[in-house]
Motif scaffolding. Structure first.
Motif, PDB file in Angstrom:
ATOM      1  N   LEU A 281     -18.845  23.419  -6.328  1.00 17.17           N
ATOM      2  CA  LEU A 281     -18.976  24.855  -6.621  1.00 17.17           C
ATOM      3  C   LEU A 281     -17.675  25.489  -7.091  1.00 17.17           C
ATOM      4  O   LEU A 281     -17.682  26.393  -7.921  1.00 17.17           O
ATOM      5  N   THR A 282     -16.562  25.037  -6.546  1.00 13.45           N
ATOM      6  CA  THR A 282     -15.275  25.664  -6.864  1.00 13.45           C
ATOM      7  C   THR A 282     -14.487  24.927  -7.937  1.00 13.45           C
ATOM      8  O   THR A 282     -13.553  25.482  -8.499  1.00 13.45           O
TER       9      THR A 282
ATOM     10  N   MET B 239      -7.381  30.636  -0.605  1.00 12.79           N
ATOM     11  CA  MET B 239      -8.427  30.377  -1.590  1.00 12.79           C
ATOM     12  C   MET B 239      -8.552  31.557  -2.553  1.00 12.79           C
ATOM     13  O   MET B 239      -8.589  32.711  -2.113  1.00 12.79           O
ATOM     14  N   PRO B 240      -8.642  31.268  -3.854  1.00 15.95           N
ATOM     15  CA  PRO B 240      -8.846  32.350  -4.833  1.00 15.95           C
ATOM     16  C   PRO B 240     -10.182  33.059  -4.589  1.00 15.95           C
ATOM     17  O   PRO B 240     -11.148  32.451  -4.129  1.00 15.95           O
ATOM     18  N   ILE B 241     -10.229  34.326  -4.910  1.00 18.45           N
ATOM     19  CA  ILE B 241     -11.403  35.139  -4.612  1.00 18.45           C
ATOM     20  C   ILE B 241     -12.654  34.662  -5.351  1.00 18.45           C
ATOM     21  O   ILE B 241     -13.760  34.758  -4.822  1.00 18.45           O
ATOM     22  N   ASP B 242     -12.501  34.126  -6.570  1.00 14.87           N
ATOM     23  CA  ASP B 242     -13.685  33.637  -7.279  1.00 14.87           C
ATOM     24  C   ASP B 242     -14.276  32.414  -6.581  1.00 14.87           C
ATOM     25  O   ASP B 242     -15.500  32.236  -6.537  1.00 14.87           O
ATOM     26  N   ALA B 243     -13.425  31.599  -5.980  1.00 13.50           N
ATOM     27  CA  ALA B 243     -13.901  30.446  -5.215  1.00 13.50           C
ATOM     28  C   ALA B 243     -14.604  30.915  -3.939  1.00 13.50           C
ATOM     29  O   ALA B 243     -15.647  30.375  -3.558  1.00 13.50           O
TER      30      ALA B 243
ATOM     31  N   LEU C 144     -18.552  30.162  -2.998  1.00 17.32           N
ATOM     32  CA  LEU C 144     -18.935  29.515  -1.741  1.00 17.32           C
ATOM     33  C   LEU C 144     -19.798  30.429  -0.882  1.00 17.32           C
ATOM     34  O   LEU C 144     -20.756  29.969  -0.244  1.00 17.32           O
ATOM     35  N   GLU C 145     -19.472  31.709  -0.841  1.00 20.37           N
ATOM     36  CA  GLU C 145     -20.268  32.622  -0.022  1.00 20.37           C
ATOM     37  C   GLU C 145     -21.678  32.796  -0.578  1.00 20.37           C
ATOM     38  O   GLU C 145     -22.617  33.037   0.175  1.00 20.37           O
TER      39      GLU C 145
ATOM     40  N   LEU D  89     -12.323  39.704   6.266  1.00 17.27           N
ATOM     41  CA  LEU D  89     -11.547  40.762   5.612  1.00 17.27           C
ATOM     42  C   LEU D  89     -12.011  42.148   6.068  1.00 17.27           C
ATOM     43  O   LEU D  89     -11.184  43.030   6.312  1.00 17.27           O
ATOM     44  N   ALA D  90     -13.309  42.318   6.182  1.00 13.35           N
ATOM     45  CA  ALA D  90     -13.838  43.598   6.648  1.00 13.35           C
ATOM     46  C   ALA D  90     -13.369  43.883   8.072  1.00 13.35           C
ATOM     47  O   ALA D  90     -12.945  45.003   8.381  1.00 13.35           O
TER      48      ALA D  90
END
Length: 152
Positions: free
Chosen positions: A27-28, A50-54, A58-59, A71-72
């Motif tokens: 996926l990444t 991990m980069p945000i697009d990765a 994954l999410e 993060l929240a």
């Protein structure tokens, strides 16, 4: 490494393990070693995240948004997890959203009317009202996404 860094790395590891290491690599487009460095607590990898697009990729495949939730939490924000996959494309566009919003609002008002009849809103009635309120919120999010799509 800061406590925030350790916290994020722990949740990054949970995300990769949720998806599975092999699927996460696919996926990444990252190797097992690279993914491992993103959640390694060794000092030489302390500044690797991990980069945000990765994370987003994954999410999308995971059972839970581990890093987003982390993060929240760090910002003091609580998330409401909806297994419906909110950001998936839904059919119909804005017109369907307006109809759904009207229907949901009608259901909320019916639930409210029934709940307030005796002058007291019980805990169960409040839960049902909250459920309808969250459904309206979801329709509004879908409508927002459709409107943003129409702008581009």
């Amino acid at each position: 490494m800061s406590s925030v860094g350790r916290y994020l790395k722990k949740h990054t590891e949970a995300l990769v393990k949720d998806v599975g290491i092999e699927p996460a690599c696919e996926l990444t487009g990252k190797s097992k070693a690279t993914l491992g460095r993103y959640y390694s607590d060794y000092p030489e990898h302390a500044d690797r995240f991990m980069p945000i697009d990765a994370v987003a990729a994954l999410e999308e495949a995971s059972s839970y948004p581990h890093v987003t939730a982390a993060l929240a939490e760090l910002k003091g924000i609580s998330l409401s997890f909806d297994e419906r996959r909110r950001n998936s494309k839904s059919e119909g566009g804005v017109n369907s959203d307006v109809i759904a919003l009207s229907q949901r609002f009608g259901m909320l008002m019916a639930e409210y009317h029934q709940s307030i009849e005796d002058g007291i809103i019980t805990a169960n009635e409040a839960k049902r009202l909250l459920k309808e309120t969250l459904a309206i919120q979801q329709v509004l999010i879908d409508m927002k996404l459709h409107l943003e799509d129409e702008q581009t």
